[in-house]
Design a protein around this motif. Sequence first.
Motif, short mmCIF file in Angstrom:
data_model
loop_
_atom_site.label_atom_id
_atom_site.label_comp_id
_atom_site.label_asym_id
_atom_site.label_seq_id
_atom_site.Cartn_x
_atom_site.Cartn_y
_atom_site.Cartn_z
N ALA A 1 5.13 -173.28 -49.83
CA ALA A 1 5.93 -173.30 -51.06
C ALA A 1 6.91 -172.16 -51.32
N ARG B 1 9.41 -178.56 -50.16
CA ARG B 1 9.56 -179.31 -51.52
C ARG B 1 8.41 -180.34 -51.50
N GLU B 2 7.99 -180.72 -50.25
CA GLU B 2 7.14 -182.05 -50.60
C GLU B 2 5.68 -181.54 -49.59
N ASN C 1 -1.96 -177.89 -57.67
CA ASN C 1 -1.12 -178.08 -58.53
C ASN C 1 -0.70 -176.65 -59.47
N ASP D 1 8.63 -174.97 -56.77
CA ASP D 1 9.15 -176.20 -57.20
C ASP D 1 9.08 -177.46 -55.95
N PHE D 2 7.81 -178.02 -56.02
CA PHE D 2 7.40 -178.80 -55.00
C PHE D 2 6.63 -180.15 -55.55
N ARG D 3 6.38 -181.11 -54.88
CA ARG D 3 5.68 -182.25 -55.19
C ARG D 3 4.53 -182.66 -54.02
N CYS E 1 -1.95 -183.69 -63.64
CA CYS E 1 -0.98 -182.46 -62.78
C CYS E 1 0.61 -183.03 -62.66
N ASP E 2 1.43 -182.13 -63.10
CA ASP E 2 2.92 -182.40 -63.03
C ASP E 2 3.37 -182.43 -61.69
N LYS E 3 2.87 -181.80 -60.52
CA LYS E 3 3.41 -181.87 -59.30
C LYS E 3 2.88 -182.99 -58.37
N CYS F 1 2.84 -186.73 -57.40
CA CYS F 1 3.73 -187.89 -57.50
C CYS F 1 2.75 -189.20 -58.21
N ASP G 1 9.95 -189.84 -56.64
CA ASP G 1 8.54 -189.38 -56.61
C ASP G 1 7.82 -190.65 -56.59
#
Length: 469
Positions: free
Chosen positions: A219, A224-225, A254, A259-261, A283-285, A287, A433
Amino acid sequence: MKTELSQAELSLQFEYMKRVRELLAQRYDHPPLAHVHSYGCQANVAEGERIQGMLAQMGYGFTDSPDDADFILYNTCAIRKGAEDRVFGNVGALQHNKRRRPDMIIALCGCMTQQEQVAARMKRSYPHVDLVFGTHAIHRFPQMVHEVLSSQKRVFHIEETENIIAEGLPIRRDGDFKAWIPIMYGCDNFCTYCIVPYVKGRERSRRPGPILNEVRELAAKGYREFTLLGQNVNSYGKGLDEPVSFASLLRKINEIEGDFRVRFMTSHPKDCTHELIDAIAECDKLCKHIHLPVQCGSDRILKQMNRHYTLQQYRELIDYARKKIPGVSFTSDIIVGFPGETYKDFCETLALIREVEYDSLYTFIYSPREGTRAAQMEDPMPGEEKSRWFQELLETQEQIGIRHNEARVGKVLRVLAEGEAKNKSGWLTGHADNSSIVNFPADQDLIGSFVPVRITRALNWAVEGEPVL
Ligand code: SAH
Ligand code: SF4
Ligand code: F3S
């Protein structure tokens, strides 16, 4: 039992990497090139990246073309007969490469070669193959390459060991913004059709520490993923000295800055909990997409498959997730033509698919695998009949997929721009996402970043849109 590779063993393998590098420096006046190809699932791709990491330490460069390679390694898959046949064909074709470059090395590893009968066939009928090893021996790869180079003999290592976890081996990743992160290895579920438990050994989890460090480091480099991998991620953490649940691992990931998912697979319905669904919701990160393979819509067949859930339990999970995670999307794996499956069973699968409305499906015709329980079961249904069902399944899903894509027109989706779109110059492609494929016109500089895209058009398997910049 699970054992982590000892520091002494790890140092020994680093020593072998150094010795190979010295041998290669004597043998070649330019850096030799390696070609590594992994068949099968992402877990295999991740193993291939570790093999590449070790090869890089040994002094190899890399090439996409087997014709330019001094070292070719195929990391094989045994999930269906078709997967194995493809490997046999491709390995057979390599005898021409070997004839042109007798000093090159050809190596095979992975799920297929872990099976004794396959290793024996390679020994007998493919004399141009120099090195064959199974899934249990990957951490001794440097030693085996050294053995091949220094002895000039063919080397075979397919014995099962004590299900080792090897932390600390080098990794050379294929991507510089998307990473596969194995969180566990092996499988204990023994679904009756499946070869994986026989070729990947017992289920064992990595400790959370090394996993979190890996994500943190990547990260910080701008990845990013992350896709967390395991055959049944929902049983992550069992058997660790300090047991941890998968949901709590997700919550820790998380919290990592960046800035990753995060995606994960595969989530086995029998162990999918409300705790996990709550974590995805909160958890916002993570998907908002769950790959939840149902395999079949008939309770009778699910039992024969040894899947350990009923359709009622499965539906309950879907309902709970839909309630907790607005807009959540589902994908699934389906097997058509399991031994004893009737058209009536198959129609129950179709009904379930229409009811759940998956975003997409990975569909397979049942393929008997030697050594599994299902391979012993009566399988009277003719292949042509199964192919007809399969076609019906594809058509049913295609309609659902198109409807989903049409419903996305006008919406703005966050897309990770992953590369140039095929056959459309000036366009990029990536996944949203929710895992739908999105094509849009944009500059190549955006590859590797998140782009908000307003969807303008639905295609069969993808959507098109305009970046909202
Ligand atoms: N661990 C994952 C699946 C890994 S294998 C899970 O439990 O969902 C990926 C998919 O291959 C399986 O979900 C199944 O749909 C399919 N598969 C496995 N063995 C198969 C076989 N013998 N014939 C056809 N499809 C098979
Ligand atoms: Fe195979 Fe079942 Fe294990 Fe998945 S959970 S890898 S289908 S045995
Ligand atoms: Fe194939 Fe092995 Fe994966 S059999 S699907 S490569 S676990």
